[in-house]
Design a protein around this motif. Sequence first.
Motif, mmCIF file in Angstrom:
data_model
loop_
_atom_site.group_PDB
_atom_site.id
_atom_site.type_symbol
_atom_site.label_atom_id
_atom_site.label_comp_id
_atom_site.label_asym_id
_atom_site.label_seq_id
_atom_site.Cartn_x
_atom_site.Cartn_y
_atom_site.Cartn_z
ATOM 1 N N SER A 183 0.914 -1.210 0.152
ATOM 2 C CA SER A 183 -0.177 -0.051 0.047
ATOM 3 C C SER A 183 0.821 1.135 0.026
ATOM 4 C CB SER A 183 -1.035 0.191 1.090
ATOM 5 O OG SER A 183 -1.603 1.419 1.417
ATOM 6 N N PRO A 184 1.019 2.048 -1.129
ATOM 7 C CA PRO A 184 2.100 3.138 -1.199
ATOM 8 C C PRO A 184 1.715 4.067 -0.301
ATOM 9 C CG PRO A 184 0.512 2.937 -3.241
ATOM 10 C CD PRO A 184 0.434 1.742 -2.450
ATOM 11 N N GLU A 185 0.364 4.352 0.184
ATOM 12 C CA GLU A 185 -0.014 5.364 0.987
ATOM 13 C C GLU A 185 0.252 5.156 2.323
ATOM 14 O OE1 GLU A 185 -1.972 3.618 -0.761
ATOM 15 O OE2 GLU A 185 -3.035 5.335 -2.389
ATOM 16 N N PRO A 202 12.006 16.808 -2.666
ATOM 17 C CA PRO A 202 11.448 15.811 -3.702
ATOM 18 C C PRO A 202 12.218 15.758 -5.134
ATOM 19 C CG PRO A 202 9.883 17.027 -2.328
ATOM 20 C CD PRO A 202 10.979 17.607 -2.189
ATOM 21 N N LYS A 203 12.405 16.851 -5.599
ATOM 22 C CA LYS A 203 12.877 16.980 -7.161
ATOM 23 C C LYS A 203 14.261 16.284 -7.244
ATOM 24 C CE LYS A 203 9.920 20.790 -8.477
ATOM 25 N NZ LYS A 203 9.001 19.840 -9.130
ATOM 26 N N LEU A 221 1.946 -1.658 -9.602
ATOM 27 C CA LEU A 221 3.151 -1.006 -10.048
ATOM 28 C C LEU A 221 2.772 0.666 -10.369
ATOM 29 C CD1 LEU A 221 6.218 -0.171 -10.100
ATOM 30 C CD2 LEU A 221 6.083 -1.150 -12.693
ATOM 31 N N LYS A 222 1.785 0.907 -11.057
ATOM 32 C CA LYS A 222 1.063 2.085 -11.380
ATOM 33 C C LYS A 222 0.716 2.894 -10.212
ATOM 34 C CE LYS A 222 -1.466 2.155 -14.954
ATOM 35 N NZ LYS A 222 -2.578 1.469 -15.962
ATOM 36 N N LYS A 223 0.188 2.253 -9.381
ATOM 37 C CA LYS A 223 -0.511 2.912 -7.975
ATOM 38 C C LYS A 223 0.762 3.247 -7.294
ATOM 39 C CE LYS A 223 -3.321 1.944 -4.127
ATOM 40 N NZ LYS A 223 -4.047 0.860 -3.458
ATOM 41 N N TYR A 227 1.800 7.359 -6.909
ATOM 42 C CA TYR A 227 1.860 8.043 -5.576
ATOM 43 C C TYR A 227 3.254 9.035 -5.609
ATOM 44 C CZ TYR A 227 2.179 8.377 -0.411
ATOM 45 O OH TYR A 227 2.338 8.904 0.863
ATOM 46 N N TYR A 228 4.317 8.246 -5.975
ATOM 47 C CA TYR A 228 5.578 9.041 -6.008
ATOM 48 C C TYR A 228 5.417 10.463 -6.813
ATOM 49 C CZ TYR A 228 8.801 5.726 -3.676
ATOM 50 O OH TYR A 228 9.333 4.793 -2.868
ATOM 51 N N ARG A 229 4.614 10.382 -7.862
ATOM 52 C CA ARG A 229 4.605 11.379 -8.886
ATOM 53 C C ARG A 229 3.947 12.502 -8.204
ATOM 54 N NH1 ARG A 229 3.319 9.108 -13.645
ATOM 55 N NH2 ARG A 229 1.132 9.033 -13.104
ATOM 56 N N GLU A 230 2.762 12.009 -7.374
ATOM 57 C CA GLU A 230 1.991 13.066 -6.995
ATOM 58 C C GLU A 230 2.541 13.845 -5.719
ATOM 59 O OE1 GLU A 230 -1.358 10.875 -5.500
ATOM 60 O OE2 GLU A 230 -2.397 11.254 -7.601
ATOM 61 N N LYS A 231 3.605 13.195 -5.113
ATOM 62 C CA LYS A 231 4.561 13.805 -4.006
ATOM 63 C C LYS A 231 5.733 14.710 -4.505
ATOM 64 C CE LYS A 231 1.842 12.116 -0.670
ATOM 65 N NZ LYS A 231 1.354 12.995 0.092
#
Length: 327
Positions: A183-185, A202-203, A221-223, A227-231
Amino acid sequence: MECNNCSVTAIKFEIKLEGDRNLSALQIVIDHLDRRGIEIVRKGSKLQMDEKGAREFLDFCSNVLDVEKVKFRINQEAWQPFDGLARVFATEWIDDVIENERLTCHYQPIVEADETVFAYEMLARFQNEDGSMIYPNEIFPAAKTRGRLYALDRVCRMTAVKYAAALKGEKAFINFIPTSIYSPEFCLSSTISLSEQLGVDPKSLVFEVVETEKVDDLDHLKKILTYYREKGFDYALDDVGEGYSTIEMLADLKPKYMKLDMQYAQNVATDTQKQKVAKKFLEKAFEIGSIPLAEGIETREDFDWLKQRGYQLFQGYYFGKPAATPL
């Protein structure tokens, strides 16, 4: 809050008995374990117990039961043959490595075409209590056997973020195993919090999917990557080669970086088959807007060949071996 999978908690064993001989001996087994003061939960032909109980079960039952019809599992994972119990006990040392965080990170440079440093890959180095090295080909199989991949991956990620803070803004590539994140979250929240606590932008962090070829659950994997991209983090796909899936799937994942598997980069200057793979890889990367990175470079000839074809980033012993301090 920390989940059981991400920490070194006591392993819960479940043992399943099948066959007439085993079922008829089931009460004998239960009585023996009870006399030893071992707490058991029985559910039909299945027994639940702690590690002490499982060790006693192995010792007592090897000559009592038809072991071909006995299976076990740990922490609700897949069922395994009875003889795998001994391997779980033999890898108990991995608990100490994780619990006491006996690891550091080394920095390996990733360079641009003009050989200036673009980033560093953070590579974990593990030690025994006496300081001797434990090699990755020992540590990861042991963690898998003992059901500690979640915990090992977490401590590796957290340690890598700590070492990335020393780069003061330079990019750091941090490996993670997608199958160790359910669960990535929840699983990645501690990594995010640590980066914020240390003031790591983060960048500057690139999370690298290792064993890309072995990813079975693409949606999972996409999930994680979403999550990483949103952060605000970027991500890379590692070890991409000719066996990798369709361009549509790569486009769906939208990696910022794609790393050509070193087996295709090494000797590419003289091997026509590897040249075909390297060119095809490059086309894929440009088509989906990813930055192509060739790893495993050990000679000037391979570096020049890849650079002339359009590769933008490079990694390998030719530019620098992993070291305790960055260049």
